[in-house]
Motif scaffolding. Structure first.
Motif, PDB file in Angstrom:
ATOM      1  N   CYS A  33       0.814  -1.221   0.000  1.00  0.00           N
ATOM      2  CA  CYS A  33       0.000   0.000   0.000  1.00  0.00           C
ATOM      3  C   CYS A  33       0.846   1.269   0.000  1.00  0.00           C
ATOM      4  O   CYS A  33       0.297   2.368   0.020  1.00  0.00           O
ATOM      5  N   GLU A  34       2.178   1.129  -0.053  1.00  0.00           N
ATOM      6  CA  GLU A  34       3.046   2.286  -0.273  1.00  0.00           C
ATOM      7  C   GLU A  34       3.363   2.449  -1.756  1.00  0.00           C
ATOM      8  O   GLU A  34       3.179   3.515  -2.326  1.00  0.00           O
ATOM      9  N   SER A  35       3.809   1.400  -2.392  1.00  0.00           N
ATOM     10  CA  SER A  35       4.171   1.477  -3.809  1.00  0.00           C
ATOM     11  C   SER A  35       3.005   1.170  -4.738  1.00  0.00           C
ATOM     12  O   SER A  35       3.007   1.561  -5.907  1.00  0.00           O
ATOM     13  N   GLY A  36       2.001   0.444  -4.229  1.00  0.00           N
ATOM     14  CA  GLY A  36       0.894   0.001  -5.074  1.00  0.00           C
ATOM     15  C   GLY A  36       1.174  -1.299  -5.807  1.00  0.00           C
ATOM     16  O   GLY A  36       0.311  -1.811  -6.521  1.00  0.00           O
ATOM     17  N   ALA A  37       2.367  -1.872  -5.635  1.00  0.00           N
ATOM     18  CA  ALA A  37       2.745  -3.083  -6.364  1.00  0.00           C
ATOM     19  C   ALA A  37       1.977  -4.303  -5.860  1.00  0.00           C
ATOM     20  O   ALA A  37       1.690  -4.428  -4.664  1.00  0.00           O
ATOM     21  N   ALA A  38       1.656  -5.208  -6.786  1.00  0.00           N
ATOM     22  CA  ALA A  38       1.072  -6.492  -6.408  1.00  0.00           C
ATOM     23  C   ALA A  38       2.137  -7.358  -5.764  1.00  0.00           C
ATOM     24  O   ALA A  38       3.312  -7.314  -6.141  1.00  0.00           O
ATOM     25  N   LEU A  39       1.727  -8.142  -4.750  1.00  0.00           N
ATOM     26  CA  LEU A  39       2.663  -8.978  -4.012  1.00  0.00           C
ATOM     27  C   LEU A  39       2.184 -10.426  -4.012  1.00  0.00           C
ATOM     28  O   LEU A  39       0.974 -10.680  -3.952  1.00  0.00           O
ATOM     29  N   LEU A  57      -8.961 -17.216  -2.267  1.00  0.00           N
ATOM     30  CA  LEU A  57      -8.192 -16.377  -1.351  1.00  0.00           C
ATOM     31  C   LEU A  57      -8.126 -14.940  -1.857  1.00  0.00           C
ATOM     32  O   LEU A  57      -8.189 -13.989  -1.073  1.00  0.00           O
ATOM     33  N   ASP A  58      -8.009 -14.779  -3.163  1.00  0.00           N
ATOM     34  CA  ASP A  58      -7.982 -13.430  -3.733  1.00  0.00           C
ATOM     35  C   ASP A  58      -9.305 -12.723  -3.472  1.00  0.00           C
ATOM     36  O   ASP A  58      -9.333 -11.546  -3.100  1.00  0.00           O
ATOM     37  N   ALA A  59     -10.411 -13.458  -3.637  1.00  0.00           N
ATOM     38  CA  ALA A  59     -11.726 -12.876  -3.361  1.00  0.00           C
ATOM     39  C   ALA A  59     -11.887 -12.560  -1.879  1.00  0.00           C
ATOM     40  O   ALA A  59     -12.455 -11.525  -1.508  1.00  0.00           O
ATOM     41  N   ALA A  60     -11.361 -13.432  -1.015  1.00  0.00           N
ATOM     42  CA  ALA A  60     -11.495 -13.236   0.427  1.00  0.00           C
ATOM     43  C   ALA A  60     -10.756 -12.006   0.917  1.00  0.00           C
ATOM     44  O   ALA A  60     -11.102 -11.439   1.956  1.00  0.00           O
ATOM     45  N   THR A  61      -9.721 -11.586   0.188  1.00  0.00           N
ATOM     46  CA  THR A  61      -8.909 -10.444   0.621  1.00  0.00           C
ATOM     47  C   THR A  61      -9.170  -9.180  -0.187  1.00  0.00           C
ATOM     48  O   THR A  61      -8.464  -8.186  -0.040  1.00  0.00           O
ATOM     49  N   THR A  62     -10.186  -9.174  -1.033  1.00  0.00           N
ATOM     50  CA  THR A  62     -10.454  -8.021  -1.903  1.00  0.00           C
ATOM     51  C   THR A  62     -10.666  -6.743  -1.102  1.00  0.00           C
ATOM     52  O   THR A  62     -10.060  -5.703  -1.389  1.00  0.00           O
ATOM     53  N   SER A  63     -11.533  -6.789  -0.099  1.00  0.00           N
ATOM     54  CA  SER A  63     -11.843  -5.574   0.661  1.00  0.00           C
ATOM     55  C   SER A  63     -10.648  -5.063   1.462  1.00  0.00           C
ATOM     56  O   SER A  63     -10.284  -3.882   1.349  1.00  0.00           O
ATOM     57  N   PRO A  64      -9.992  -5.883   2.296  1.00  0.00           N
ATOM     58  CA  PRO A  64      -8.842  -5.356   3.037  1.00  0.00           C
ATOM     59  C   PRO A  64      -7.687  -4.949   2.122  1.00  0.00           C
ATOM     60  O   PRO A  64      -6.911  -4.052   2.471  1.00  0.00           O
ATOM     61  N   ARG A  65      -7.558  -5.587   0.962  1.00  0.00           N
ATOM     62  CA  ARG A  65      -6.509  -5.176   0.018  1.00  0.00           C
ATOM     63  C   ARG A  65      -6.767  -3.753  -0.476  1.00  0.00           C
ATOM     64  O   ARG A  65      -5.843  -2.958  -0.648  1.00  0.00           O
ATOM     65  N   HIS A  66      -8.028  -3.409  -0.691  1.00  0.00           N
ATOM     66  CA  HIS A  66      -8.391  -2.068  -1.155  1.00  0.00           C
ATOM     67  C   HIS A  66      -8.014  -1.001  -0.126  1.00  0.00           C
ATOM     68  O   HIS A  66      -7.523   0.073  -0.495  1.00  0.00           O
ATOM     69  N   PRO A 228      -7.571   2.441  -4.655  1.00  0.00           N
ATOM     70  CA  PRO A 228      -7.126   1.831  -3.407  1.00  0.00           C
ATOM     71  C   PRO A 228      -6.447   2.847  -2.509  1.00  0.00           C
ATOM     72  O   PRO A 228      -5.862   3.828  -2.986  1.00  0.00           O
ATOM     73  N   PHE A 229      -6.532   2.636  -1.210  1.00  0.00           N
ATOM     74  CA  PHE A 229      -5.852   3.519  -0.257  1.00  0.00           C
ATOM     75  C   PHE A 229      -4.348   3.296  -0.336  1.00  0.00           C
ATOM     76  O   PHE A 229      -3.878   2.171  -0.496  1.00  0.00           O
ATOM     77  N   ARG A 230      -3.603   4.391  -0.222  1.00  0.00           N
ATOM     78  CA  ARG A 230      -2.147   4.355  -0.205  1.00  0.00           C
ATOM     79  C   ARG A 230      -1.637   5.001   1.072  1.00  0.00           C
ATOM     80  O   ARG A 230      -2.226   5.971   1.582  1.00  0.00           O
ATOM     81  N   LEU A 231      -0.547   4.476   1.605  1.00  0.00           N
ATOM     82  CA  LEU A 231       0.093   5.060   2.776  1.00  0.00           C
ATOM     83  C   LEU A 231       0.841   6.308   2.335  1.00  0.00           C
ATOM     84  O   LEU A 231       1.736   6.232   1.488  1.00  0.00           O
ATOM     85  N   MET A 232       0.481   7.458   2.914  1.00  0.00           N
ATOM     86  CA  MET A 232       1.055   8.742   2.513  1.00  0.00           C
ATOM     87  C   MET A 232       2.102   9.266   3.487  1.00  0.00           C
ATOM     88  O   MET A 232       3.021   9.973   3.102  1.00  0.00           O
ATOM     89  N   ASP A 233       1.957   8.953   4.763  1.00  0.00           N
ATOM     90  CA  ASP A 233       2.838   9.540   5.782  1.00  0.00           C
ATOM     91  C   ASP A 233       2.841   8.632   7.005  1.00  0.00           C
ATOM     92  O   ASP A 233       1.813   8.051   7.359  1.00  0.00           O
ATOM     93  N   ARG A 234       3.996   8.496   7.613  1.00  0.00           N
ATOM     94  CA  ARG A 234       4.140   7.705   8.839  1.00  0.00           C
ATOM     95  C   ARG A 234       4.883   8.594   9.827  1.00  0.00           C
ATOM     96  O   ARG A 234       6.034   8.991   9.582  1.00  0.00           O
ATOM     97  N   VAL A 235       4.246   8.956  10.940  1.00  0.00           N
ATOM     98  CA  VAL A 235       4.781   9.969  11.849  1.00  0.00           C
ATOM     99  C   VAL A 235       4.958   9.371  13.245  1.00  0.00           C
ATOM    100  O   VAL A 235       4.019   8.798  13.820  1.00  0.00           O
ATOM    101  N   ARG A 236       6.155   9.515  13.789  1.00  0.00           N
ATOM    102  CA  ARG A 236       6.481   8.949  15.090  1.00  0.00           C
ATOM    103  C   ARG A 236       5.770   9.695  16.215  1.00  0.00           C
ATOM    104  O   ARG A 236       5.636  10.928  16.179  1.00  0.00           O
ATOM    105  N   LEU A 237       5.301   8.945  17.218  1.00  0.00           N
ATOM    106  CA  LEU A 237       4.726   9.527  18.425  1.00  0.00           C
ATOM    107  C   LEU A 237       5.856  10.020  19.314  1.00  0.00           C
ATOM    108  O   LEU A 237       6.755   9.251  19.664  1.00  0.00           O
ATOM    109  N   THR A 238       5.817  11.283  19.688  1.00  0.00           N
ATOM    110  CA  THR A 238       6.921  11.869  20.460  1.00  0.00           C
ATOM    111  C   THR A 238       6.417  12.610  21.694  1.00  0.00           C
ATOM    112  O   THR A 238       7.075  13.527  22.187  1.00  0.00           O
TER     113      THR A 238
END
Length: 255
Positions: A33-39, A57-66, A228-238
């Motif tokens: 979900c960072e690069s968008g590449a299939a794994l 299995l592909d059908a079972a993971t369709t929603s969480p993959r999105h 599909p949702f993509r990870l845009m930012d990861r910020v440390r808790l400080t």
């Protein structure tokens, strides 16, 4: 522009980028979900689960993959009028600087209704506080639910309290209704769900034996409802008690 054609954003917890859990879960779902590449999906060792064919299995993971592997803190929302993506990034930075990292209980693969997810093996007040704080902190940036989304949620069999939370916060499973979970499948029929629960429990066993550190929050986004949702930012808790300086791994919502 119709609401369905507008970007949406969400505040999630996700495992560290260099962790074994992050790598395994993304391969299980079949998308980075960072690069968008299939794994490629890892094999299931349990004989009954391994007998489920690849298409199922592909059908079972369709929603969480999105949605990408995550645990929801602030559910997907459109930005309020007059609010920018820069405002969202700034709010995320301020939020993370006020939250202290903590240790959460070990994970477990369990059924939540018809789907399977990684959940906490026991309650965590720290996790509930983090989720409640996220719901409140990002609320000023959230556009009201459009009527279609509201009615869709109202038809899903909510309790009276969940309906109240939906109207107040745009999502029914917040505050005392919150339950930390990182979704592994969409809804499944009981026989398949039971077979997969055994197989996934074995697959994720190395990552469910010890407590884990919660030391960052993530911004995910999608261009429109179909993307599909993509990870845009990861910020440390400080916040208070943090042992490391502020830092973030920046990304972009690619076109």
């Amino acid at each position: 522009m119709s609401p369905s054609a507008q970007p949406r954003y969400a505040i999630y917890y996700a495992p560290p980028a260099n962790s074994g859990l992050w790598d395994l879960a993304q391969h299980w779902l079949g998308r980075d979900c960072e690069s968008g590449a299939a794994l490629p999906r890892p094999p299931l060792e349990d004989p009954d689960a391994a007998a489920i064919d690849a298409a199922a299995l592909d059908a079972a993971t369709t929603s969480p993959r999105h949605y990408g592997f995550h645990a929801t803190l602030k559910a997907p929302f459109r930005l309020a009028a007059g609010t920018s993506l820069r405002d969202l990034h700034d709010t995320l930075a301020v939020f993370a600087a006020r939250q202290a990292p903590f240790e959460a209980p070990p994970l477990a693969v369990r059924a939540l209704g018809p789907f399977l997810a990684l959940v906490l093996s026991e309650p965590s007040e720290d996790m509930h506080r983090l989720a409640a704080a996220a719901v409140e902190a990002f609320e000023p940036l959230r556009a009201p639910l459009d009527e279609g989304d509201l009615q869709r949620r109202l038809r899903s069999g909510l309790t009276e309290r969940q309906e109240t939370l939906l109207r107040q916060w745009g999502y029914p499973y917040v505050m005392e209704e919150f339950r930390f979970h990182m979704t592994l499948t969409g809804p499944l029929e009981t026989p398949q769900r039971e077979r997969l629960q055994t197989g996934l429990s074995e697959l994720f066993r190395p990552h469910t034996v010890a407590p884990f550190a919660v030391n960052a929050v993530c911004l995910y986004g999608q261009h429109d409802r179909e993307a599909p949702f993509r990870l845009m930012d990861r910020v440390r808790l400080t916040g208070p008690g943090a042992l490391q300086p502020a830092g973030a791994e920046k990304g972009e919502l690619a076109g």
